[in-house]
Design a protein around this motif. Structure first.
Motif, PDB file in Angstrom:
ATOM      1  N   ARG A   1      23.617   8.308 -42.326  1.00 23.20           N
ATOM      2  CA  ARG A   1      22.375   7.587 -42.069  1.00 23.20           C
ATOM      3  C   ARG A   1      22.647   6.149 -41.640  1.00 23.20           C
ATOM      4  NH1 ARG A   1      19.004   9.278 -47.311  1.00 23.20           N
ATOM      5  NH2 ARG A   1      17.896   7.356 -46.856  1.00 23.20           N
ATOM      6  N   THR A   2      23.743   5.578 -42.081  1.00 24.24           N
ATOM      7  CA  THR A   2      24.064   4.202 -41.692  1.00 24.24           C
ATOM      8  C   THR A   2      24.526   4.118 -40.249  1.00 24.24           C
ATOM      9  OG1 THR A   2      26.344   4.399 -42.485  1.00 24.24           O
ATOM     10  CG2 THR A   2      24.705   3.558 -44.055  1.00 24.24           C
ATOM     11  N   LYS A   3      24.969   5.237 -39.685  1.00 23.00           N
ATOM     12  CA  LYS A   3      25.485   5.251 -38.317  1.00 23.00           C
ATOM     13  C   LYS A   3      24.384   5.451 -37.269  1.00 23.00           C
ATOM     14  CE  LYS A   3      29.908   7.103 -39.865  1.00 23.00           C
ATOM     15  NZ  LYS A   3      30.802   8.248 -39.851  1.00 23.00           N
ATOM     16  N   LEU A   4      23.165   5.716 -37.710  1.00 23.28           N
ATOM     17  CA  LEU A   4      22.069   5.965 -36.770  1.00 23.28           C
ATOM     18  C   LEU A   4      21.640   4.667 -36.077  1.00 23.28           C
ATOM     19  CD1 LEU A   4      19.786   8.307 -38.873  1.00 23.28           C
ATOM     20  CD2 LEU A   4      21.158   8.939 -36.902  1.00 23.28           C
TER      21      LEU A   4
ATOM     22  N   SER B   1      16.331  16.251 -35.634  1.00 25.35           N
ATOM     23  CA  SER B   1      17.235  15.713 -36.651  1.00 25.35           C
ATOM     24  C   SER B   1      17.001  16.421 -37.974  1.00 25.35           C
ATOM     25  CB  SER B   1      17.024  14.217 -36.793  1.00 25.35           C
ATOM     26  OG  SER B   1      15.766  13.969 -37.336  1.00 25.35           O
TER      27      SER B   1
ATOM     28  N   LYS C   1      16.737   5.210 -37.118  1.00 27.31           N
ATOM     29  CA  LYS C   1      16.935   4.993 -38.544  1.00 27.31           C
ATOM     30  C   LYS C   1      15.615   4.580 -39.215  1.00 27.31           C
ATOM     31  CE  LYS C   1      19.924   2.347 -41.661  1.00 27.31           C
ATOM     32  NZ  LYS C   1      20.979   1.352 -41.702  1.00 27.31           N
ATOM     33  N   THR C   2      14.875   3.720 -38.564  1.00 30.79           N
ATOM     34  CA  THR C   2      13.583   3.277 -39.104  1.00 30.79           C
ATOM     35  C   THR C   2      12.643   4.455 -39.301  1.00 30.79           C
ATOM     36  OG1 THR C   2      13.841   1.165 -37.966  1.00 30.79           O
ATOM     37  CG2 THR C   2      11.630   1.739 -38.701  1.00 30.79           C
TER      38      THR C   2
ATOM     39  N   GLY D   1      19.091   1.806 -34.776  1.00 26.03           N
ATOM     40  CA  GLY D   1      18.017   1.167 -35.537  1.00 26.03           C
ATOM     41  C   GLY D   1      16.657   1.830 -35.391  1.00 26.03           C
TER      42      GLY D   1
ATOM     43  N   LEU E   1      13.469   7.658 -39.519  1.00 28.71           N
ATOM     44  CA  LEU E   1      14.017   8.573 -40.532  1.00 28.71           C
ATOM     45  C   LEU E   1      13.697   8.060 -41.927  1.00 28.71           C
ATOM     46  CD1 LEU E   1      15.764  10.991 -41.387  1.00 28.71           C
ATOM     47  CD2 LEU E   1      17.742   9.467 -41.270  1.00 28.71           C
ATOM     48  N   GLU E   2      13.919   6.777 -42.144  1.00 30.71           N
ATOM     49  CA  GLU E   2      13.651   6.212 -43.462  1.00 30.71           C
ATOM     50  C   GLU E   2      12.169   6.328 -43.815  1.00 30.71           C
ATOM     51  OE1 GLU E   2      15.973   5.359 -45.621  1.00 30.71           O
ATOM     52  OE2 GLU E   2      17.488   5.813 -44.121  1.00 30.71           O
TER      53      GLU E   2
END
Length: 190
Positions: A5-8, A181, A13-14, A10, A16-17
């Motif tokens: 998840r840290t590699k996604l 995803s 990632k936003t 920005g 997804l979170e």
């Protein structure tokens, strides 16, 4: 947070979170279930589906509003054309009547050339009859300006509609990416 998840990027990632956060709101429903990961996935799908449904409602509302504006513009243009046609016809008839009257008076003027006072009065009278035509020309210009304003407003609304469609398409692409995803279940620490 898990390493993948840290590699996604920005923006992904936003989103997804946000989906994970939304799915964890219902933790009390699935926490004791043995297929909690599946339930979390289905909750995320339901959340996306609700978002799509809401966007569709907004889109339909905007489409109806644009159609109503378009219909109103058509009706207004038709009525404006009808009013202009009627006004032009009246003015044309009046103008022909005035021309006939002027021609009759010109014949009289030829007979009354010797009487300059009479001629001056006739010229003043004819000048006064020409004033309604000047007024008509100003009214025509005002109608043209109003029509231009209405057409400009319609163009603005069409442009806004196009912007909304682009925004909706971009969001639909993001939703498609999110569907592809995988969402992993959040493990609770005991």
């Amino acid at each position: 947070m898990e390493a993948w998840r840290t590699k996604l990027p920005g923006d992904i990632k936003t989103h997804l979170e946000a989906q994970i956060k939304e799915a964890t709101r219902f933790r009390n429903i699935y926490s004791n279930e043995k297929n909690a990961q599946n339930i979390q996935s289905w909750l995320a799908v339901a959340n996306l589906s609700k978002g799509i449904f809401d966007l569709n409602l907004k889109t339909k509302f905007l489409e109806k509003a644009l159609k109503d504006i378009s219909d109103l513009n058509k009706v207004t243009a038709e009525k404006l054309a009808e009013v202009i046609k009627i006004d032009f016809q009246k003015e044309i008839n009046n103008t022909f009547n005035q021309i006939s009257d002027i021609n009759a008076r010109l014949k009289l003027l030829n007979l009354l050339e010797k009487d300059s006072t009479s001629m001056k009065e006739r010229l003043i009278e004819l000048t006064e009859k020409a004033k309604p035509i000047e007024k008509l020309m100003q009214e025509i210009e005002d109608i043209k300006k109003t029509r231009a304003v209405v057409l400009e407003r319609v163009k603005e609304l069409e442009s806004k509609s196009s912007s909304y469609e682009k925004l909706i398409n971009a969001q639909a692409k993001e939703i498609e990416k999110l569907k592809k995803s995988k969402i992993k279940a959040v493990k609770r620490k005991r």
